[in-house]
Design an enzyme around this catalytic site. Sequence first.
Site, PDB file in Angstrom:
ATOM      1  N   ASP A   1       5.405   3.425  -6.898  1.00 44.25           N
ATOM      2  CA  ASP A   1       5.092   2.530  -5.795  1.00 44.25           C
ATOM      3  C   ASP A   1       6.393   1.794  -5.475  1.00 44.25           C
ATOM      4  OD1 ASP A   1       3.454   0.895  -4.001  1.00 44.25           O
ATOM      5  OD2 ASP A   1       3.781  -0.695  -5.475  1.00 44.25           O
TER       6      ASP A   1
ATOM      7  N   ASP B   1       6.825  -1.681  -3.150  1.00 46.18           N
ATOM      8  CA  ASP B   1       6.730  -3.143  -3.177  1.00 46.18           C
ATOM      9  C   ASP B   1       6.196  -3.607  -4.525  1.00 46.18           C
ATOM     10  OD1 ASP B   1       7.526  -4.021  -0.503  1.00 46.18           O
ATOM     11  OD2 ASP B   1       5.775  -2.913   0.200  1.00 46.18           O
TER      12      ASP B   1
ATOM     13  N   ASP C   1       2.374  -1.609  -9.534  1.00 46.07           N
ATOM     14  CA  ASP C   1       2.219  -3.017  -9.908  1.00 46.07           C
ATOM     15  C   ASP C   1       0.840  -3.553  -9.566  1.00 46.07           C
ATOM     16  OD1 ASP C   1       2.857  -2.931  -7.040  1.00 46.07           O
ATOM     17  OD2 ASP C   1       2.851  -5.118  -7.201  1.00 46.07           O
TER      18      ASP C   1
END
Length: 334
Positions: A15, A17, A214
């Site tokens: 991922d 961001d 995250d």
Amino acid sequence: MTADLAGGYDLVVFDLDGVVYLIDKPIAGAAEAVGQLRGRGTAVAYATNNASRRAADVAAKLTGMGVAAEPAEVLTSAGAAATVLSEKFPAGSRVLVVGADALRDEVREAGLTPVAAADDEPVAVVQGYGPEVGWSVLSEASLAVRAGALWVATNTDRTLPSPRGPLPGNGSLVAVLRTALDRDPDLVVGKPGPALFTTAVAQARAERPLVVGDRLDTDIEGAVTAGLDSLLVLTGVSGPADLLAAVPAQRPTYVAADLAGLFRPAAESAVPPAAEDAGGWRVARDGDTVTLDGAGDPVVALRLLCAATWSGVPLSGIKAASDAAREVLSSWRL
């Protein structure tokens, strides 16, 4: 075979961001981690729910941060949404676009016609994150959906991570229409749907892929849905308390403070850990209560406590028996 966690996999899907960068600032160690993987021949891909940039723009942004990336390695929810729409509707069909220019460009490149008004009689509304999205275009989208247009969301992330804290994401903008229309989108394309991950795996012809994210509710749930192993890093949205309370569909295979965890033995990040892997911490369970004692790496304590909370101990049942334990639990707001 390399003995560290990453050595057990032939593809790592990141991922962006909260994992590689925060808005426009790279996260410490990200460039080095990607470089190390490439140096040993491990394939890399990037899967992002952010629909405000096209793959080539994302790759350029990463390269500018010192993170090696090619456009073909980047999978965005904007591109995936446009592909889905092109498969559902004939070429030239009108699609009302709510989002950034990148989403509009993807729709056009997919052979469809982007429009901005309900009076254009679009067959679909596609909604993705865009910092300039406001009342006017949301109103047009609402009218179009009420008139029968298919409503497709690129993702429903409530927030975006940033150096200043979480900011409203596309899910918050989708919630505006959800409130106005009193219903959910017809289709959500991005994570936690498995499509971005399965596409990355197919493109790399990988046999042992690992997802790194995250967010429990998008990255990790998407990996679980796709049947893939996953690593949660604590540099973005989901924190220790979220992990302790995670439902089975959102539980990662591993957890680490940051991407450095890729290059430590897998057993040091496995969650929950083997009982003997305490790292200076001790846990004792008594019914619906678990007591944390000792001192050491907070991530080790987190992994140990997951073994208790994932088997029935409520967060309110976590107690501290040492100063270090009290400090850790306080930092997790428990």
